[in-house]
Motif scaffolding. Structure first.
Motif, PDB file in Angstrom:
ATOM      1  N   HIS A   5       0.840  -1.202   0.000  1.00  0.00           N
ATOM      2  CA  HIS A   5       0.000   0.000   0.000  1.00  0.00           C
ATOM      3  C   HIS A   5       0.880   1.260   0.000  1.00  0.00           C
ATOM      4  CE1 HIS A   5      -3.339   2.725   1.319  1.00  0.00           C
ATOM      5  NE2 HIS A   5      -2.339   3.334   1.911  1.00  0.00           N
ATOM      6  N   GLU A   6       1.898   1.258   0.841  1.00  0.00           N
ATOM      7  CA  GLU A   6       2.767   2.442   0.906  1.00  0.00           C
ATOM      8  C   GLU A   6       3.540   2.624  -0.396  1.00  0.00           C
ATOM      9  OE1 GLU A   6       2.281   4.572   3.114  1.00  0.00           O
ATOM     10  OE2 GLU A   6       1.055   3.288   4.378  1.00  0.00           O
ATOM     11  N   GLU A  28      -6.281   6.933  -1.117  1.00  0.00           N
ATOM     12  CA  GLU A  28      -5.942   5.786  -0.267  1.00  0.00           C
ATOM     13  C   GLU A  28      -6.507   4.487  -0.846  1.00  0.00           C
ATOM     14  OE1 GLU A  28      -3.804   5.757   2.031  1.00  0.00           O
ATOM     15  OE2 GLU A  28      -3.505   7.918   2.099  1.00  0.00           O
ATOM     16  N   HIS A  48      -9.295   7.210   4.747  1.00  0.00           N
ATOM     17  CA  HIS A  48      -8.786   6.038   4.030  1.00  0.00           C
ATOM     18  C   HIS A  48      -9.876   5.153   3.429  1.00  0.00           C
ATOM     19  CE1 HIS A  48      -5.111   7.187   6.072  1.00  0.00           C
ATOM     20  NE2 HIS A  48      -4.443   6.304   5.367  1.00  0.00           N
ATOM     21  N   HIS A  92       1.636   4.357  -2.972  1.00  0.00           N
ATOM     22  CA  HIS A  92       1.696   5.822  -2.969  1.00  0.00           C
ATOM     23  C   HIS A  92       2.890   6.320  -3.795  1.00  0.00           C
ATOM     24  CE1 HIS A  92      -1.640   6.479  -0.367  1.00  0.00           C
ATOM     25  NE2 HIS A  92      -1.100   5.927   0.701  1.00  0.00           N
TER      26      HIS A  92
HETATM   27 ZN   LIG Z   1      -2.012   5.286   2.396  1.00  0.00          ZN
END
Ligand SMILES: [Zn+2]
Length: 157
Positions: A41-42, A71, A129, A45
């Motif tokens: 997930h990070e 998100e 989120h 980004h």
């Molecule tokens: Zn995030």
């Protein structure tokens, strides 16, 4: 502090104690694929940053905010990563139990679940989120298709 991506230096910051918190405080079952989901997930980004999709990141809160859309897209990109990591033999193909770990973790960090646990009520106007079910939905969309085009969350409700 939870894991985060810093656009200024293009790095992911992660205190690995978060993986304990995920289980003990957020009620996730945990496991390697739950952790993989969090990290992916990070990095999602970072992919957004590279593609110019991270602008307007801080535009408000709420179930229909730009923050939530960004998100949820990172969740989708985490799914895209999982699919391609398996297809290219970077990781062993995830089992149904592995995917269940990721989906369980996605649910555990949903705004509605976290708010209910910490405040005893759900306040969609303060979401940043997305809900548990939204986060599961978007991870699944990415994982099932492996396609960035499946990660258009601009209409996510
Ligand atoms: Zn995030």
């Amino acid at each position: 502090m939870g894991p985060f991506y810093c656009p200024d230096d293009g790095k992911v910051y992660l205190d690995i104690s978060f993986f304990d918190d995920l289980v003990t405080q957020l009620g996730a079952q945990g496991g390697p694929f739950a952790q993989g989901y969090v990290i992916a997930h990070e990095y999602g980004h970072h992919v957004q940053d590279e593609l110019g999709l991270l602008q307007d990141q801080s535009t408000g809160t709420g179930a229909h905010s730009q923050s939530v859309r960004i998100e949820l897209q990172a969740d989708c990109l985490a799914g895209v990563w999982a699919k391609h990591a398996a297809d290219t033999a970077y990781i062993d193909p995830p089992s149904a139990a592995d995917i269940a770990q990721a989906l369980d973790a996605a649910a555990a960090v949903g705004d509605d679940r976290v708010q209910q646990e910490t405040q005893g009520r759900v306040a969609p106007e303060r979401w940043t989120h997305g809900s548990s079910s939204q986060r599961q939905h978007w991870f699944s969309s990415g994982y099932q298709t492996g396609d960035l085009d499946a990660c258009d969350t601009s209409g996510a409700l």
